[in-house]
Design a protein around this motif. Structure first.
Motif, PDB file in Angstrom:
ATOM      1  N   GLY A   1       0.808  -1.233  -0.076  1.00 16.70           N
ATOM      2  CA  GLY A   1      -0.253  -0.008   0.089  1.00 16.70           C
ATOM      3  C   GLY A   1       0.866   1.355  -0.163  1.00 16.70           C
ATOM      4  N   ASN A   2       1.973   1.164   0.702  1.00 18.82           N
ATOM      5  CA  ASN A   2       2.848   2.474   0.810  1.00 18.82           C
ATOM      6  C   ASN A   2       4.028   2.372   0.272  1.00 18.82           C
ATOM      7  OD1 ASN A   2       3.926   0.671   2.661  1.00 18.82           O
ATOM      8  ND2 ASN A   2       4.245   2.255   4.357  1.00 18.82           N
ATOM      9  N   ALA A   3       4.433   1.217  -0.482  1.00 21.30           N
ATOM     10  CA  ALA A   3       6.046   0.962  -0.987  1.00 21.30           C
ATOM     11  C   ALA A   3       5.976   0.123  -2.049  1.00 21.30           C
ATOM     12  CB  ALA A   3       6.537   0.432   0.229  1.00 21.30           C
ATOM     13  N   VAL A   4       7.065   0.033  -2.741  1.00 21.12           N
ATOM     14  CA  VAL A   4       7.434  -1.071  -3.665  1.00 21.12           C
ATOM     15  C   VAL A   4       8.821  -1.764  -3.238  1.00 21.12           C
ATOM     16  CG1 VAL A   4       8.081  -1.328  -6.219  1.00 21.12           C
ATOM     17  CG2 VAL A   4       6.621   0.432  -5.554  1.00 21.12           C
ATOM     18  N   ILE A   5       8.650  -2.956  -3.118  1.00 21.07           N
ATOM     19  CA  ILE A   5       9.884  -3.544  -2.374  1.00 21.07           C
ATOM     20  C   ILE A   5      10.679  -4.155  -3.649  1.00 21.07           C
ATOM     21  CG2 ILE A   5      10.708  -5.272  -0.977  1.00 21.07           C
ATOM     22  CD1 ILE A   5       8.924  -3.177   0.540  1.00 21.07           C
ATOM     23  N   VAL A   6      12.073  -4.052  -3.671  1.00 22.81           N
ATOM     24  CA  VAL A   6      12.829  -4.432  -4.801  1.00 22.81           C
ATOM     25  C   VAL A   6      13.909  -5.214  -4.130  1.00 22.81           C
ATOM     26  CG1 VAL A   6      14.075  -3.691  -6.936  1.00 22.81           C
ATOM     27  CG2 VAL A   6      11.976  -2.355  -6.325  1.00 22.81           C
ATOM     28  N   ALA A   7      14.303  -6.483  -4.936  1.00 22.40           N
ATOM     29  CA  ALA A   7      15.684  -6.839  -4.461  1.00 22.40           C
ATOM     30  C   ALA A   7      16.476  -7.153  -5.532  1.00 22.40           C
ATOM     31  CB  ALA A   7      15.093  -8.294  -3.730  1.00 22.40           C
ATOM     32  N   GLY A   8      17.644  -6.941  -5.472  1.00 20.60           N
ATOM     33  CA  GLY A   8      18.413  -7.330  -6.714  1.00 20.60           C
ATOM     34  C   GLY A   8      19.981  -7.251  -6.196  1.00 20.60           C
ATOM     35  N   THR A   9      20.948  -7.295  -7.302  1.00 16.52           N
ATOM     36  CA  THR A   9      22.286  -7.448  -7.280  1.00 16.52           C
ATOM     37  C   THR A   9      23.040  -6.193  -7.910  1.00 16.52           C
ATOM     38  OG1 THR A   9      22.059  -9.850  -7.425  1.00 16.52           O
ATOM     39  CG2 THR A   9      24.090  -8.869  -8.327  1.00 16.52           C
ATOM     40  N   ASN A  10      23.887  -5.991  -7.175  1.00 15.59           N
ATOM     41  CA  ASN A  10      25.148  -4.828  -7.948  1.00 15.59           C
ATOM     42  C   ASN A  10      26.377  -5.480  -8.196  1.00 15.59           C
ATOM     43  OD1 ASN A  10      23.499  -2.373  -7.905  1.00 15.59           O
ATOM     44  ND2 ASN A  10      24.008  -2.329  -5.795  1.00 15.59           N
ATOM     45  N   ARG A  11      26.754  -5.311  -9.424  1.00 16.74           N
ATOM     46  CA  ARG A  11      28.059  -5.827 -10.117  1.00 16.74           C
ATOM     47  C   ARG A  11      29.152  -4.775 -10.168  1.00 16.74           C
ATOM     48  NH1 ARG A  11      24.315  -8.810 -12.387  1.00 16.74           N
ATOM     49  NH2 ARG A  11      24.241 -11.019 -11.922  1.00 16.74           N
ATOM     50  N   GLN A  12      30.489  -5.014  -9.741  1.00 14.51           N
ATOM     51  CA  GLN A  12      31.501  -3.956  -9.604  1.00 14.51           C
ATOM     52  C   GLN A  12      32.614  -4.563 -10.496  1.00 14.51           C
ATOM     53  OE1 GLN A  12      31.859  -2.460  -5.761  1.00 14.51           O
ATOM     54  NE2 GLN A  12      30.760  -0.566  -6.353  1.00 14.51           N
ATOM     55  N   LEU A  13      33.150  -4.216 -11.470  1.00 19.16           N
ATOM     56  CA  LEU A  13      34.226  -4.626 -12.195  1.00 19.16           C
ATOM     57  C   LEU A  13      35.346  -3.712 -12.071  1.00 19.16           C
ATOM     58  CD1 LEU A  13      34.875  -7.004 -13.994  1.00 19.16           C
ATOM     59  CD2 LEU A  13      34.423  -5.847 -15.925  1.00 19.16           C
ATOM     60  N   ALA A  14      36.439  -4.285 -11.572  1.00 20.33           N
ATOM     61  CA  ALA A  14      37.689  -3.275 -11.178  1.00 20.33           C
ATOM     62  C   ALA A  14      38.460  -3.116 -12.632  1.00 20.33           C
ATOM     63  CB  ALA A  14      38.619  -3.798 -10.123  1.00 20.33           C
ATOM     64  N   ASN A  15      38.476  -4.210 -13.378  1.00 14.15           N
ATOM     65  CA  ASN A  15      39.192  -4.117 -14.701  1.00 14.15           C
ATOM     66  C   ASN A  15      38.610  -5.346 -15.372  1.00 14.15           C
ATOM     67  OD1 ASN A  15      40.690  -6.434 -14.267  1.00 14.15           O
ATOM     68  ND2 ASN A  15      41.985  -5.035 -12.756  1.00 14.15           N
ATOM     69  N   ASP A  16      38.983  -5.399 -16.648  1.00 16.66           N
ATOM     70  CA  ASP A  16      38.635  -6.298 -17.625  1.00 16.66           C
ATOM     71  C   ASP A  16      39.121  -7.858 -17.365  1.00 16.66           C
ATOM     72  OD1 ASP A  16      37.459  -4.643 -18.998  1.00 16.66           O
ATOM     73  OD2 ASP A  16      38.958  -4.373 -20.599  1.00 16.66           O
ATOM     74  N   GLN A  17      40.077  -7.695 -16.419  1.00 17.94           N
ATOM     75  CA  GLN A  17      40.873  -9.330 -16.056  1.00 17.94           C
ATOM     76  C   GLN A  17      40.224  -9.791 -14.975  1.00 17.94           C
ATOM     77  OE1 GLN A  17      42.993 -10.141 -18.331  1.00 17.94           O
ATOM     78  NE2 GLN A  17      42.789  -8.495 -19.191  1.00 17.94           N
ATOM     79  N   GLU A  18      39.538  -9.213 -14.243  1.00 16.79           N
ATOM     80  CA  GLU A  18      38.835  -9.627 -12.833  1.00 16.79           C
ATOM     81  C   GLU A  18      37.256 -10.052 -12.956  1.00 16.79           C
ATOM     82  OE1 GLU A  18      39.172  -7.093  -9.299  1.00 16.79           O
ATOM     83  OE2 GLU A  18      41.172  -6.493  -9.898  1.00 16.79           O
ATOM     84  N   VAL A  19      36.922 -10.823 -12.146  1.00 17.24           N
ATOM     85  CA  VAL A  19      35.724 -11.462 -12.181  1.00 17.24           C
ATOM     86  C   VAL A  19      34.790 -10.274 -11.624  1.00 17.24           C
ATOM     87  CG1 VAL A  19      33.931 -13.007 -11.169  1.00 17.24           C
ATOM     88  CG2 VAL A  19      36.475 -13.618 -12.200  1.00 17.24           C
ATOM     89  N   ALA A  20      33.657  -9.851 -11.963  1.00 18.50           N
ATOM     90  CA  ALA A  20      32.913  -8.830 -11.134  1.00 18.50           C
ATOM     91  C   ALA A  20      32.575  -9.443  -9.728  1.00 18.50           C
ATOM     92  CB  ALA A  20      31.516  -8.728 -11.988  1.00 18.50           C
ATOM     93  N   LYS A  21      32.463  -8.175  -8.689  1.00 22.20           N
ATOM     94  CA  LYS A  21      32.404  -8.539  -7.415  1.00 22.20           C
ATOM     95  C   LYS A  21      30.623  -8.232  -7.382  1.00 22.20           C
ATOM     96  CE  LYS A  21      32.983  -6.380  -2.887  1.00 22.20           C
ATOM     97  NZ  LYS A  21      33.279  -5.277  -2.087  1.00 22.20           N
TER      98      LYS A  21
END
Length: 103
Positions: free
Chosen positions: A29-49
Motif C-alpha cells: 500500500g505504501n511501498a514498492v519492495i525491490v531485491a537485486g544485485t549490484n556488480r562492480q568490475l575493477a578491470n577487464d581481467q577480474e571477475v565482477a564483485k
C-alpha cells in the motif's frame, strides 16, 4: 495507434533503478519492495564483485526509506509481503529471510 498527447494515456510518476539488476519486486500500500544485485568490475581481467540487497521505495515518489544487504542473491520473483506488512525474500542459497518490525 493512440495519440501520444492523449490525456487518458497513463504517464510515469517516477522511475527508479536501485540495483544494477533488479530481480524481484512486490507492491504494498505504501511501498514498492525491490531485491537485486549490484556488480562492480575493477578491470577487464577480474571477475565482477557482486553484492545483493533489498530496499523499500515509497510509492509516492520512489525514494528509498529502508535498505538491507543480503548474504546471497535473491531468487527471481522471490519477494512477497504478508498481510501484516512483513517482507519475505527467498535467496539463491536456499534461505528465506523475513523483514518486519520487532514484536
Amino acid at each position: 495507434m493512440p495519440n501520444a498527447d492523449d490525456p487518458l494515456k497513463p504517464k510515469p510518476v517516477w522511475a527508479a533503478r536501485p540495483f544494477n539488476e533488479n530481480v524481484a519486486a512486490a507492491v504494498a500500500g505504501n511501498a514498492v519492495i525491490v531485491a537485486g544485485t549490484n556488480r562492480q568490475l575493477a578491470n577487464d581481467q577480474e571477475v565482477a564483485k557482486e553484492t545483493h540487497g533489498i530496499t523499500a521505495l515509497t510509492i509516492r515518489d520512489g525514494k528509498p526509506f529502508w535498505r538491507h544487504s543480503l548474504r546471497s542473491g535473491p531468487v527471481r520473483w522471490g519477494v512477497a509481503i504478508d498481510r501484516k506488512g512483513r517482507v519475505l525474500v527467498s535467496l539463491r542459497s536456499g534461505q528465506v529471510i523475513c523483514f518486519g518490525p520487532e514484536e
